[in-house]
Scaffold this active site. Sequence first.
Site, short mmCIF file in Angstrom:
data_model
loop_
_atom_site.label_atom_id
_atom_site.label_comp_id
_atom_site.label_asym_id
_atom_site.label_seq_id
_atom_site.Cartn_x
_atom_site.Cartn_y
_atom_site.Cartn_z
N CYS A 2 0.87 -1.19 0.00
CA CYS A 2 0.00 0.00 0.00
C CYS A 2 0.90 1.23 0.00
O CYS A 2 2.12 1.13 0.10
CB CYS A 2 -0.84 0.03 1.28
N ARG A 27 1.46 1.80 -5.97
CA ARG A 27 1.66 0.80 -4.91
C ARG A 27 0.36 0.11 -4.50
O ARG A 27 0.36 -0.89 -3.81
CB ARG A 27 2.28 1.46 -3.68
N TRP A 75 -3.71 -1.64 -1.14
CA TRP A 75 -3.71 -2.87 -1.95
C TRP A 75 -4.10 -3.96 -0.98
O TRP A 75 -3.29 -4.41 -0.17
CB TRP A 75 -2.33 -3.11 -2.55
N ASN A 101 0.93 -0.15 6.10
CA ASN A 101 1.28 -0.94 4.92
C ASN A 101 1.99 -2.19 5.43
O ASN A 101 3.03 -2.10 6.05
CB ASN A 101 2.21 -0.15 3.99
N GLY A 102 1.39 -3.36 5.21
CA GLY A 102 2.02 -4.60 5.65
C GLY A 102 0.99 -5.63 6.07
O GLY A 102 -0.19 -5.52 5.71
N GLU A 488 7.18 -20.57 -20.18
CA GLU A 488 7.09 -19.22 -19.63
C GLU A 488 8.24 -18.34 -20.14
O GLU A 488 8.04 -17.19 -20.51
CB GLU A 488 7.09 -19.29 -18.10
N LYS A 492 7.77 -14.85 -22.23
CA LYS A 492 8.39 -13.59 -21.81
C LYS A 492 9.14 -12.95 -22.98
O LYS A 492 9.01 -11.77 -23.26
CB LYS A 492 9.38 -13.82 -20.66
N GLU A 495 6.69 -11.69 -25.80
CA GLU A 495 5.76 -10.57 -25.55
C GLU A 495 6.47 -9.24 -25.33
O GLU A 495 5.85 -8.19 -25.48
CB GLU A 495 4.83 -10.88 -24.38
N HIS A 511 11.09 -35.23 -32.01
CA HIS A 511 9.83 -35.44 -32.75
C HIS A 511 9.53 -34.29 -33.70
O HIS A 511 8.38 -33.99 -33.98
CB HIS A 511 8.69 -35.63 -31.75
N LYS A 610 -2.54 -5.30 -19.71
CA LYS A 610 -2.18 -5.97 -18.46
C LYS A 610 -3.27 -6.97 -18.05
O LYS A 610 -3.00 -8.01 -17.49
CB LYS A 610 -1.97 -4.95 -17.33
#
Length: 615
Positions: A2, A27, A75, A101-102, A488, A492, A495, A511, A610
């Site tokens: 946050c 944040r 957040w 924040n935490g 993955e 990355k 994209e 193959h 996003k």
Amino acid sequence: MCGIVGYIGHREAYSIILKGLRRLEYRGYDSAGVALYDGNDIKLSKTKGKVDDLASKVSQEITTEGSLGIGHTRWATHGEPNNVNSHPHYSNSGDLVIIHNGIIENYETIKQELKNRGYSFHSDTDTEVLINLIEDVKKNENVKLGKAVQIALNQVVGAYAIAVFDKNKANEIVVAKLGSPLAIGIGKEEFFIASDASPFLEYTKNAIYLEDEEMAVIRLHKGISVRKIKDDSLVDPYIQELQLNLEQIEKGGYEHFMLKEIYEQPSAIRDTYRGRLSIEQAIIKMSGVEDNMKRFLNADRIIIVACGTSWHAGLVAEYMFEDLARIPVEVEYASEFRYRNPVISENDIVIAISQSGETADTLAAIKLAKERGAFVFGVCNVVGSSIARESNAGAYTHAGPEIGVASTKAFTTQITVLMLIALRLARAKGTISSSEFRMHMLELDLIPEKVENALKSDAHIQLIADKFKDAKNCLYLGRGYNFPVALEGALKLKEISYIHAEGYPAAEMKHGPIALIDENMPIFVIATKKGHYEKIVSNIQEIKSRKGKIIAVVTQGDEVVKELADHVIEVPETIEPLTPLLTTIPLQLLSYHMAVLLGKNVDQPRNLAKSVTVE
Ligand code: AGP
């Protein structure tokens, strides 16, 4: 993660706090609030939504005089994003207010003790518990606010950056820090506090960054006294003159959000298992799983639905759940699952994995699953998101906002949550012994430090990226738990650098794909010592004999692959199920540096969003 802002001085606090919150919205932005002292009383306004929503609510609700105030942009980790859960929070008396924040891990125990002493709670947050613990200490020990904060914080377990003030002593703000950032800006007869310097940089470049387990009492006209929370000993704080500009601060000094988020992974992984994994008690506790344990243990199978990087995390989970908990798993692209008229029964558990919690295909897939009687468990990073709300139960990743379009910390925190679930179910089913369970927990607890270690290869990886940035096609190979990491890694690169790349199980080379290999083809091979190591070495030899350029991710100290590959990138050793948390790091950095060297827009790649909220 946050954003907190506070001010005490000679200016109008509100305008400084509001502008500061806007600077900290990166944040967290699911709710916001402000508390001001107007000379007589506390004026508090807070709302679900963004800082702009707060500004319009404040204009209707409260007057904004006063030179003391605190503000917060949230957040959510505990408690849905809504008005009552947003910060600041009052103590029961209404004399104290706090922003935080935490995560306070032992808040439920403290809450029960306070309830037994007559305290009431209006929100679901750990923060409201903390401010009432401070009030309780202040009353019972008959001490000043600073001392009450110090005593209270010695009773909590978790992470915090807090700011607190007392309307009856409105010439001071008390702040404290453990695990979450807190900066104090020092002006002329004025002080600022914030999660980073962006809210006060235009007013002063002189700042103190509190260290962990430090607190400060900031008194107008009297200055700052910094102390150790543990023993109340005085600290002589280092006042630094900031050289960063605003944009650099938002990105934590990194050039892009993506790089910042790659480097946030040690803390994001630790925050994700914090409060859920207790080595001392040898337990893993996740309420979403505990409350549905019978259903999980009797499930015929687990169907995982997701898209993109989240789908890759689902593939890793397939290996975990089958290998450790012996539960049959199917992993489905949500976009295919929703249209193929799948066979779903009431004994199926559908796990939906989604960073944003808003991906249209994944949301549609779980609605279909629920219509056909399945139980849906969500693994999301955004509290209160559509997928989280549609799910019957769930467990959040605590990665904090992921701003870069390319998922990095979302992937590793998803794997962390899924590993916790797989271990918890394996323990409940008895498919792993208590010593194996403990060993996996100990290894998971070491992962943040091992990710830090893997990140030390950044400069070496940048050199490798420079050699291969002009490649037109790349192959990524992995086996077992690292096959999804190969997929993955390829995603990355595609994209953000727009270089075509494919991930394959290494054994699949013969193959067909091996026909692609020649001296112009870079092949990134994950060849850690765990899991079919000898097989992957022979795959590397097959590639070498066809002149492919081999970049291998290996276990630290590997001398065999070093002889065969053109380049090696070392990662620390860990147990096989946890290798994806380490082997993905070099591949994230490789794609990042190749994209930067190619001058691409790393944080907002072309054609991408996003969160894909459309079909
Ligand atoms: C991954 O880097 C991409 N951002 C994308 O594939 C993403 O993982 C996918 O769109 C799923 O998003 P979600 O996790 O928010 O559902």
